[in-house]
Enzyme design. Sequence first.
Site, PDB file in Angstrom:
ATOM      1  CG  ASP A  64      -2.062   0.925   1.115  1.00  8.27           C
ATOM      2  OD1 ASP A  64      -2.323   1.429   0.000  1.00  8.27           O
ATOM      3  OD2 ASP A  64      -2.717   1.196   2.140  1.00  8.27           O
TER       4      ASP A  64
ATOM      5  N   GLY B 187       0.091   5.331  -4.483  1.00 10.49           N
ATOM      6  CA  GLY B 187      -0.585   6.568  -4.910  1.00 10.49           C
ATOM      7  C   GLY B 187      -0.052   7.758  -4.123  1.00 10.49           C
ATOM      8  NE  ARG B 188      -1.437   6.560   1.183  1.00  5.10           N
ATOM      9  CZ  ARG B 188      -1.305   5.701   2.169  1.00  5.10           C
ATOM     10  NH1 ARG B 188      -0.980   6.121   3.370  1.00  5.10           N
ATOM     11  NH2 ARG B 188      -1.482   4.411   1.954  1.00  5.10           N
ATOM     12  CD1 TRP B 189       7.371   6.852  -2.740  1.00  2.00           C
ATOM     13  CD2 TRP B 189       6.844   7.036  -4.914  1.00  2.00           C
ATOM     14  NE1 TRP B 189       8.544   6.940  -3.456  1.00  2.00           N
ATOM     15  CE2 TRP B 189       8.252   7.057  -4.793  1.00  2.00           C
ATOM     16  CE3 TRP B 189       6.271   7.134  -6.196  1.00  2.00           C
ATOM     17  CZ2 TRP B 189       9.100   7.164  -5.891  1.00  2.00           C
ATOM     18  CZ3 TRP B 189       7.124   7.247  -7.291  1.00  2.00           C
ATOM     19  CH2 TRP B 189       8.517   7.258  -7.127  1.00  2.00           C
TER      20      TRP B 189
ATOM     21  NE  ARG C 254      -4.300   6.570  -7.386  1.00  2.00           N
ATOM     22  CZ  ARG C 254      -4.170   6.353  -6.087  1.00  2.00           C
ATOM     23  NH1 ARG C 254      -3.944   7.359  -5.275  1.00  2.00           N
ATOM     24  NH2 ARG C 254      -4.288   5.145  -5.597  1.00  2.00           N
TER      25      ARG C 254
ATOM     26  CG  HIS D 171      -0.021   1.900  -9.359  1.00  2.91           C
ATOM     27  ND1 HIS D 171      -0.200   1.542  -8.045  1.00  2.91           N
ATOM     28  CD2 HIS D 171      -1.157   2.560  -9.709  1.00  2.91           C
ATOM     29  CE1 HIS D 171      -1.386   1.964  -7.630  1.00  2.91           C
ATOM     30  NE2 HIS D 171      -1.987   2.586  -8.619  1.00  2.91           N
TER      31      HIS D 171
ATOM     32  CB  SER E 143      -8.164  -5.960  -3.585  1.00  2.00           C
ATOM     33  OG  SER E 143      -8.651  -4.654  -3.788  1.00  2.00           O
TER      34      SER E 143
ATOM     35  CG  ASN F 101      -7.154  -2.496  -5.416  1.00  2.00           C
ATOM     36  OD1 ASN F 101      -6.177  -3.214  -5.243  1.00  2.00           O
ATOM     37  ND2 ASN F 101      -7.520  -1.590  -4.514  1.00  2.00           N
TER      38      ASN F 101
ATOM     39  NE  ARG G  64      -8.131  -0.265   5.700  1.00  2.00           N
ATOM     40  CZ  ARG G  64      -8.102   1.024   6.000  1.00  2.00           C
ATOM     41  NH1 ARG G  64      -8.329   1.451   7.226  1.00  2.00           N
ATOM     42  NH2 ARG G  64      -7.861   1.928   5.058  1.00  2.00           N
TER      43      ARG G  64
ATOM     44  CD  GLU H  26       3.662 -13.371  15.420  1.00  2.00           C
ATOM     45  OE1 GLU H  26       3.566 -12.190  15.802  1.00  2.00           O
ATOM     46  OE2 GLU H  26       3.325 -14.343  16.124  1.00  2.00           O
TER      47      GLU H  26
HETATM   48  C1  FPP Z   1      -2.026   0.124  -3.328  1.00  2.00           C
HETATM   49  O1  FPP Z   1      -1.509   1.431  -3.276  1.00  2.00           O
HETATM   50  C2  FPP Z   1      -1.420  -0.580  -4.426  1.00  2.00           C
HETATM   51  C3  FPP Z   1      -2.105  -1.110  -5.475  1.00  2.00           C
HETATM   52  C4  FPP Z   1      -3.565  -1.047  -5.612  1.00  2.00           C
HETATM   53  C5  FPP Z   1      -1.394  -1.751  -6.590  1.00  2.00           C
HETATM   54  C6  FPP Z   1      -0.133  -2.474  -6.238  1.00  2.00           C
HETATM   55  C7  FPP Z   1       0.533  -2.850  -7.496  1.00  2.00           C
HETATM   56  C8  FPP Z   1       1.872  -2.849  -7.705  1.00  2.00           C
HETATM   57  C9  FPP Z   1       2.898  -2.611  -6.675  1.00  2.00           C
HETATM   58  C10 FPP Z   1       2.385  -3.186  -9.072  1.00  2.00           C
HETATM   59  C11 FPP Z   1       1.918  -4.557  -9.383  1.00  2.00           C
HETATM   60  C12 FPP Z   1       2.500  -5.085 -10.538  1.00  2.00           C
HETATM   61  C13 FPP Z   1       2.369  -6.375 -10.910  1.00  2.00           C
HETATM   62  C14 FPP Z   1       2.956  -6.816 -12.127  1.00  2.00           C
HETATM   63  C15 FPP Z   1       1.654  -7.387 -10.144  1.00  2.00           C
HETATM   64  P1  FPP Z   1      -2.486   2.639  -3.482  1.00  2.00           P
HETATM   65  O2  FPP Z   1      -2.416   3.059  -4.898  1.00  2.00           O
HETATM   66  O3  FPP Z   1      -3.828   2.300  -2.952  1.00  2.00           O
HETATM   67  O4  FPP Z   1      -1.784   3.729  -2.616  1.00  2.00           O
HETATM   68  P2  FPP Z   1      -2.484   4.899  -1.810  1.00  2.00           P
HETATM   69  O5  FPP Z   1      -3.146   4.250  -0.625  1.00  2.00           O
HETATM   70  O6  FPP Z   1      -1.331   5.751  -1.413  1.00  2.00           O
HETATM   71  O7  FPP Z   1      -3.438   5.592  -2.742  1.00  2.00           O
END
Ligand code: FPP
Length: 229
Positions: free
Chosen positions: A16, A19-21, A29, A33, A61, A64, A183, A196
């Site tokens: 997680d 997006g914030r990064w 965003r 990713h 998910s 998502n 969570r 854990e």
């Molecule tokens: C949650 O961060 C992250 C995701 C919904 C996507 C995670 C996917 C990757 C790391 C790349 C996956 C690549 C492959 C090939 C499987 P968020 O965007 O919800 O972050 P935020 O809470 O800061 O908005």
Amino acid sequence: MEDNLKIPEHVGIIMDGNGRWASKRLLPRSAGHRAGMKRMVALAERAKELGIRYLTVYALSTENLSRPQEELDGLYDLIKKYFTSNVRKLVKGGAALKVIGDLSLLPDDVSAVIRNGLKRSPDSAEFTFIIAIGYGARSEIVHAANDAAALGGGVTEERFSSLLYTAGIPDPDLIIRTGGEVRLSNFLLWQAAYAELYFTDALFPEFTDKKFEKAISEYSSRVRRFGKV
Ligand code: FPP
């Protein structure tokens, strides 16, 4: 890293904070990713070196899937890239790749690329990288319950486990969530019964190998009693 660490057999990561990064850097965003995928690839490599046998990452998910189409398209492009090019390197390095989730929820071209990529993987290896895509634990459990009902004959915990997407994979010993939320968000709910849990404020693209090792070291110092004294 310290010696004599107890290395978990199976680690799960809720990735997680992409997006914030990106927002912090005034980037779209999708850039978050992309940075997240780079980190994910590096962490899989590190996990293998550390002797972890299974690493499961939560990439997409079921929840998502209702994100804006533009963001989803960016994620689908990354997934397609992973399953066409990165998978080769992973398998060449002696690892296996698995996917858990409902691929029918994805666009046909994306699920086809995933299925093709999976064909390159051996069934088992010293290290297995498991990507949760179109995954939701409740839906996984409902799916297994329906299969159990159709098969008849009653269920035991073992039999039920064998009907989940994770059949044959040991339960996670450690689940890490980056990004500051505390969570599980529908990740491996059945399998996490005795895991854990480790939460860190680090946003996923900033979750370095060193921070990963810190989580393993914290796990190593915990005493797991599995409900016993
Ligand atoms: C949650 O961060 C992250 C995701 C919904 C996507 C995670 C996917 C990757 C790391 C790349 C996956 C690549 C492959 C090939 C499987 P968020 O965007 O919800 O972050 P935020 O809470 O800061 O908005």
